[in-house]
Design a protein around this motif. Structure first.
Motif, mmCIF file in Angstrom:
data_model
loop_
_atom_site.group_PDB
_atom_site.id
_atom_site.type_symbol
_atom_site.label_atom_id
_atom_site.label_comp_id
_atom_site.label_asym_id
_atom_site.label_seq_id
_atom_site.Cartn_x
_atom_site.Cartn_y
_atom_site.Cartn_z
ATOM 1 N N MET A 1 0.842 -1.195 0.000
ATOM 2 C CA MET A 1 0.000 0.000 0.000
ATOM 3 C C MET A 1 0.879 1.247 0.000
ATOM 4 O O MET A 1 1.979 1.273 0.559
ATOM 5 N N TYR A 2 0.372 2.290 -0.647
ATOM 6 C CA TYR A 2 1.061 3.572 -0.746
ATOM 7 C C TYR A 2 0.164 4.624 -0.115
ATOM 8 O O TYR A 2 -1.021 4.714 -0.431
ATOM 9 N N SER A 3 0.706 5.430 0.770
ATOM 10 C CA SER A 3 -0.079 6.432 1.488
ATOM 11 C C SER A 3 0.374 7.828 1.090
ATOM 12 O O SER A 3 1.576 8.089 0.925
ATOM 13 N N LEU A 4 -0.596 8.738 0.905
ATOM 14 C CA LEU A 4 -0.301 10.100 0.492
ATOM 15 C C LEU A 4 -1.158 11.072 1.293
ATOM 16 O O LEU A 4 -2.375 10.933 1.362
ATOM 17 N N LEU A 5 -0.504 12.056 1.911
ATOM 18 C CA LEU A 5 -1.201 13.073 2.689
ATOM 19 C C LEU A 5 -1.140 14.392 1.919
ATOM 20 O O LEU A 5 -0.055 14.874 1.578
ATOM 21 N N ALA A 6 -2.301 14.960 1.615
ATOM 22 C CA ALA A 6 -2.348 16.173 0.803
ATOM 23 C C ALA A 6 -3.222 17.227 1.464
ATOM 24 O O ALA A 6 -4.233 16.913 2.094
ATOM 25 N N VAL A 7 -2.822 18.491 1.286
ATOM 26 C CA VAL A 7 -3.638 19.616 1.739
ATOM 27 C C VAL A 7 -4.117 20.363 0.504
ATOM 28 O O VAL A 7 -3.368 20.541 -0.462
ATOM 29 N N GLY A 8 -5.383 20.769 0.515
ATOM 30 C CA GLY A 8 -5.963 21.464 -0.631
ATOM 31 C C GLY A 8 -6.432 22.859 -0.259
ATOM 32 O O GLY A 8 -7.076 23.049 0.777
ATOM 33 N N PHE A 9 -6.107 23.836 -1.112
ATOM 34 C CA PHE A 9 -6.523 25.220 -0.936
ATOM 35 C C PHE A 9 -7.531 25.578 -2.024
ATOM 36 O O PHE A 9 -7.213 25.512 -3.209
ATOM 37 N N GLU A 10 -8.738 25.958 -1.626
ATOM 38 C CA GLU A 10 -9.791 26.357 -2.573
ATOM 39 C C GLU A 10 -10.264 27.767 -2.250
ATOM 40 O O GLU A 10 -10.633 28.061 -1.111
ATOM 41 N N GLY A 11 -10.281 28.630 -3.273
ATOM 42 C CA GLY A 11 -10.761 29.991 -3.074
ATOM 43 C C GLY A 11 -11.127 30.653 -4.380
ATOM 44 O O GLY A 11 -10.828 31.822 -4.607
ATOM 45 N N SER A 12 -11.811 29.910 -5.250
ATOM 46 C CA SER A 12 -12.122 30.418 -6.584
ATOM 47 C C SER A 12 -13.288 31.397 -6.593
ATOM 48 O O SER A 12 -13.494 32.116 -7.573
ATOM 49 N N ALA A 13 -14.076 31.427 -5.526
ATOM 50 C CA ALA A 13 -15.211 32.354 -5.429
ATOM 51 C C ALA A 13 -15.298 32.853 -3.984
ATOM 52 O O ALA A 13 -14.285 33.106 -3.358
ATOM 53 N N ASN A 14 -16.503 32.962 -3.447
ATOM 54 C CA ASN A 14 -16.640 33.582 -2.121
ATOM 55 C C ASN A 14 -16.415 32.617 -0.965
ATOM 56 O O ASN A 14 -16.452 33.020 0.188
ATOM 57 N N LYS A 15 -16.179 31.350 -1.267
ATOM 58 C CA LYS A 15 -15.918 30.374 -0.210
ATOM 59 C C LYS A 15 -14.437 30.022 -0.182
ATOM 60 O O LYS A 15 -13.870 29.607 -1.181
ATOM 61 N N LEU A 16 -13.846 30.178 0.979
ATOM 62 C CA LEU A 16 -12.453 29.803 1.187
ATOM 63 C C LEU A 16 -12.429 28.492 1.948
ATOM 64 O O LEU A 16 -13.004 28.394 3.048
ATOM 65 N N GLY A 17 -11.801 27.476 1.383
ATOM 66 C CA GLY A 17 -11.771 26.171 2.029
ATOM 67 C C GLY A 17 -10.382 25.567 2.053
ATOM 68 O O GLY A 17 -9.613 25.731 1.101
ATOM 69 N N ILE A 18 -10.064 24.889 3.142
ATOM 70 C CA ILE A 18 -8.810 24.140 3.253
ATOM 71 C C ILE A 18 -9.153 22.755 3.783
ATOM 72 O O ILE A 18 -9.872 22.622 4.776
ATOM 73 N N GLY A 19 -8.665 21.739 3.101
ATOM 74 C CA GLY A 19 -8.933 20.366 3.508
ATOM 75 C C GLY A 19 -7.675 19.522 3.479
ATOM 76 O O GLY A 19 -6.753 19.784 2.708
ATOM 77 N N ILE A 20 -7.643 18.527 4.328
ATOM 78 C CA ILE A 20 -6.501 17.603 4.386
ATOM 79 C C ILE A 20 -7.034 16.184 4.296
ATOM 80 O O ILE A 20 -7.963 15.809 5.021
ATOM 81 N N ILE A 21 -6.467 15.413 3.393
ATOM 82 C CA ILE A 21 -6.884 14.019 3.216
ATOM 83 C C ILE A 21 -5.684 13.085 3.282
ATOM 84 O O ILE A 21 -4.545 13.490 3.051
ATOM 85 N N LYS A 22 -5.988 11.840 3.589
ATOM 86 C CA LYS A 22 -5.005 10.762 3.485
ATOM 87 C C LYS A 22 -5.531 9.790 2.444
ATOM 88 O O LYS A 22 -6.573 9.169 2.625
ATOM 89 N N GLN A 23 -4.821 9.697 1.340
ATOM 90 C CA GLN A 23 -5.231 8.829 0.234
ATOM 91 C C GLN A 23 -4.392 7.554 0.252
ATOM 92 O O GLN A 23 -3.154 7.619 0.298
ATOM 93 N N LEU A 24 -5.068 6.407 0.261
ATOM 94 C CA LEU A 24 -4.378 5.116 0.242
ATOM 95 C C LEU A 24 -4.505 4.494 -1.147
ATOM 96 O O LEU A 24 -5.576 4.508 -1.751
ATOM 97 N N TYR A 25 -3.404 3.967 -1.656
ATOM 98 C CA TYR A 25 -3.376 3.358 -2.979
ATOM 99 C C TYR A 25 -2.810 1.941 -2.898
ATOM 100 O O TYR A 25 -2.046 1.604 -1.994
ATOM 101 N N LYS A 26 -3.185 1.130 -3.880
ATOM 102 C CA LYS A 26 -2.508 -0.143 -4.075
ATOM 103 C C LYS A 26 -1.812 -0.093 -5.423
ATOM 104 O O LYS A 26 -2.233 0.618 -6.347
ATOM 105 N N GLU A 27 -0.749 -0.859 -5.566
ATOM 106 C CA GLU A 27 0.021 -0.872 -6.810
ATOM 107 C C GLU A 27 -0.533 -1.922 -7.759
ATOM 108 O O GLU A 27 -0.903 -3.022 -7.351
ATOM 109 N N ASP A 28 -0.573 -1.581 -9.035
ATOM 110 C CA ASP A 28 -1.082 -2.476 -10.067
ATOM 111 C C ASP A 28 -0.020 -2.595 -11.160
ATOM 112 O O ASP A 28 0.356 -1.612 -11.794
ATOM 113 N N TYR A 29 0.479 -3.815 -11.361
ATOM 114 C CA TYR A 29 1.486 -4.056 -12.383
ATOM 115 C C TYR A 29 0.930 -4.883 -13.543
ATOM 116 O O TYR A 29 1.654 -5.557 -14.260
ATOM 117 N N SER A 30 -0.397 -4.826 -13.731
ATOM 118 C CA SER A 30 -1.022 -5.638 -14.776
ATOM 119 C C SER A 30 -0.549 -5.209 -16.158
ATOM 120 O O SER A 30 -0.151 -4.068 -16.381
#
Length: 361
Positions: A1-30
């Motif tokens: 498994m591969y783990s990735l922690l990302a922070v996102g900045f959104e402010g394209s209009a009148n809403k300012l948002g910041i979010g943090i996620i942990k995304q888990l992946y599996k590797e595929d060598y097919s």
């Protein structure tokens, strides 16, 4: 498994948002994979999702310079709150994701400057994100929709979209103003509050409406137009205000009800046409207007007649937020996307079909 922690900045209009996620992946060598090592998303953990909204007084819209000032004043406190809620430090973050566009120029630029600075201070890679694609990927992740026709409806965008060959292809869109912009401007005419949002307040008024008023219905092939209906209904409001004959007055509730029924019927029509064209049985509704329960209900009626399904999210995810930017950025970053600081500019016009969706096969 591969783990990735990302922070996102959104402010394209009148809403300012910041979010943090942990995304888990599996590797595929097919052998069917497009590269030797493909990361398949397995799970997403939402660690924080904080937001602050700029709301002008009733009857007023928001100017880009005022929204940008709001974002500048709030963003560092919001980032601190997001990190505290997620219980992570800057050292834990793997990628800084920001909205490149589309959106309002000044707010986009204000948020991008902060994301760019944070990336350099923390020595973390920067990842640009298309706002529209972020809405789609967030909707797919939350609802589990496989390969739906997407109705993307917000204050700045109205599009019917379907995926094909690593692109989100646009089948139809507005020819003038977006559906959310139409609702916002009508709310100003009626002097409805901007808090929590003009569209929400129109939706509540519409629930009390009983009398349908005929309004212009403008569908041109797969495209729609809202400026004519807005001008027409604005004249009805003025006539009602100036008319001494009470029988000719139009109530706010009836006007809101009629506007919703008409413009949502237009959106359902072009969505159904796209479903028939691509042979899809799924509809995913995303964007701020996608929170509207009446729109969801009308879409469900149409989809059920086609033995299909409708997928939608609540206000935590359909309204602009930092989580969707973090999630879409993480998908791109896991497949090699990085944005050099010198190329981390923003653009008000960044079409959905310009993005190479390299994480879908």
């Amino acid at each position: 498994m591969y783990s990735l922690l990302a922070v996102g900045f959104e402010g394209s209009a009148n809403k300012l948002g910041i979010g943090i996620i942990k995304q888990l992946y599996k590797e595929d060598y097919s052998t069917q994979a497009l590269s030797n090592r493909v990361l398949i998303p397995e799970d997403v953990q939402i660690l924080s999702n904080v937001r602050d909204t700029y709301n002008p007084p009733a009857g007023e819209g928001f100017l880009p310079k005022d929204v940008a000032e709001h974002h500048r004043n709030c963003i560092l406190e919001l980032l601190k709150a997001a990190l505290e809620e997620a219980k992570v430090s800057c050292q834990d973050i793997d990628a800084i994701c920001f909205t490149k566009g589309p959106g309002m120029g000044a707010p986009l630029q204000s948020v991008a400057i902060v994301a760019r600075t944070i990336a350099q201070l923390w020595n973390k890679p920067l990842v640009e994100v298309n706002h529209c694609v972020a809405h789609i990927e967030m909707g797919r992740m939350i609802t589990g929709a496989d390969n739906p026709v997407v109705l993307y409806v917000s204050g700045g965008n109205t599009q019917v979209i379907a995926y094909s060959e690593q692109r989100y292809q646009i089948f139809g869109e507005t020819l003038d103003i977006a559906v959310g912009n139409c609702l916002d401007r009508f709310a100003r005419i009626l002097m409805l509050p901007n808090d929590p949002s003009p569209g929400y307040n129109i939706e509540q008024e519409a629930k009390k409406g009983k009398n349908y008023i005929d309004l212009p219905y403008t569908v041109k092939g797969m495209d729609v137009s809202f400026s004519g209906i807005l001008s027409y209904i604005e004249q009805l409001v003025k006539k009602g205000q100036n008319n001494t004959d009470e029988s000719q007055e139009y109530s706010k509730a009836d006007l809101c009800f009629s506007l919703q029924e008409t413009i949502f019927a237009m959106l359902v029509e072009i969505t159904e046409r796209a479903m028939a064209h691509v042979g899809s049985q799924e509809v995913l509704v995303v964007g701020g207007v996608g929170c509207n329960l009446r729109l969801q209900k009308m879409m469900e009626i149409m989809a059920s007649e086609r033995n299909g399904s409708v997928f939608a999210t609540d206000e935590r995810f359909c309204i602009d937020n930092g989580i969707m930017i973090a999630q879409a950025g993480a998908l791109g970053f896991a497949h090699g996307s990085k944005t050099p600081v010198e190329n981390s500019y923003v653009t008000q016009r960044y079409r959905t079909d310009q993005v190479h969706v390299k994480w879908r096969y």
